[in-house]
Motif scaffolding. Structure first.
Motif, PDB file in Angstrom:
ATOM      1  N   MET A   1      57.439 -37.848  18.188  1.00 40.37           N
ATOM      2  CA  MET A   1      56.994 -36.651  18.886  1.00 40.37           C
ATOM      3  C   MET A   1      58.184 -35.879  19.441  1.00 40.37           C
ATOM      4  SD  MET A   1      53.782 -36.678  18.416  1.00 40.37           S
ATOM      5  CE  MET A   1      53.298 -35.323  19.392  1.00 40.37           C
TER       6      MET A   1
ATOM      7  N   TYR B   1      55.679 -34.472  12.023  1.00 38.30           N
ATOM      8  CA  TYR B   1      54.512 -35.306  11.774  1.00 38.30           C
ATOM      9  C   TYR B   1      54.429 -35.526  10.269  1.00 38.30           C
ATOM     10  CZ  TYR B   1      50.319 -37.535  13.523  1.00 38.30           C
ATOM     11  OH  TYR B   1      49.392 -38.462  13.905  1.00 38.30           O
TER      12      TYR B   1
ATOM     13  N   TRP C   1      53.854 -29.184  11.002  1.00 36.11           N
ATOM     14  CA  TRP C   1      54.569 -28.842  12.221  1.00 36.11           C
ATOM     15  C   TRP C   1      55.972 -28.349  11.898  1.00 36.11           C
ATOM     16  CZ3 TRP C   1      54.684 -32.735  16.888  1.00 36.11           C
ATOM     17  CH2 TRP C   1      55.078 -32.070  18.038  1.00 36.11           C
TER      18      TRP C   1
ATOM     19  N   TYR D   1      56.153 -27.673  22.751  1.00 30.10           N
ATOM     20  CA  TYR D   1      55.934 -28.228  21.414  1.00 30.10           C
ATOM     21  C   TYR D   1      55.846 -27.144  20.337  1.00 30.10           C
ATOM     22  CZ  TYR D   1      55.066 -32.666  23.686  1.00 30.10           C
ATOM     23  OH  TYR D   1      55.217 -33.804  24.415  1.00 30.10           O
TER      24      TYR D   1
ATOM     25  N   PRO E   1      52.339 -27.328  16.328  1.00 27.22           N
ATOM     26  CA  PRO E   1      51.844 -28.676  16.043  1.00 27.22           C
ATOM     27  C   PRO E   1      50.513 -28.640  15.294  1.00 27.22           C
ATOM     28  CG  PRO E   1      51.811 -28.236  18.404  1.00 27.22           C
ATOM     29  CD  PRO E   1      52.448 -27.072  17.747  1.00 27.22           C
TER      30      PRO E   1
ATOM     31  N   ALA F   1      49.018 -33.877  15.486  1.00 27.71           N
ATOM     32  CA  ALA F   1      50.010 -33.953  16.558  1.00 27.71           C
ATOM     33  C   ALA F   1      49.385 -33.616  17.903  1.00 27.71           C
ATOM     34  CB  ALA F   1      51.169 -33.016  16.256  1.00 27.71           C
TER      35      ALA F   1
END
Length: 127
Positions: free
Chosen positions: A1, A6, A11, A41, A17, A21
């Motif tokens: 992460m 992923y 992603w 993210y 994401p 995710a």
């Protein structure tokens, strides 16, 4: 992460994401792990600050072709040469739905009436 990757690679390609995710981030938050803010993210290109800095400048309009800057490039761009495509050329007029289905209007010269013929030779249909 932490690497923002992923296994589906969505992603990495998009910068946001994927649903897998997001589910993992939610699961980590439910288990009490430190996940931080959710906007961290997402790639910085999707953030509001980036969009504001991209569109902070203005483009001044010009009044026609006479105000275009002259190019120092010695070559001029010309369109590619035209060549005739192989095969029979298309008709100039597209047929309507009635014409495509085979219906034809036939006019009688004697009594000035019209009748629709459905793909049958009228000389055979009257006999």
């Amino acid at each position: 992460m932490g690497q923002m990757t992923y296994s589906c690679r969505k992603w990495e390609l998009i910068g946001m994401p994927c649903k897998h995710a997001i589910a993992t981030i939610n699961e980590m938050a439910d288990n009490g792990e430190q996940v931080g803010e959710l906007y961290t993210y997402v790639h910085k290109v999707y953030r509001l600050e980036t969009w504001k800095s991209m569109y902070s400048f203005t483009v001044d309009p010009i009044k026609g072709r006479s105000m275009w800057p002259k190019s120092d490039c010695p070559t001029t761009l010309t369109p590619p040469p035209h060549h005739k495509q192989p095969g029979r050329p298309k008709k100039k007029r597209r047929q309507t739905a009635d014409e495509k289905s085979g219906q034809k209007m036939q006019f009688c010269q004697k009594d000035k009436t019209a009748e629709i013929v459905l793909g049958v030779n009228p000389s055979f249909a009257k006999s």
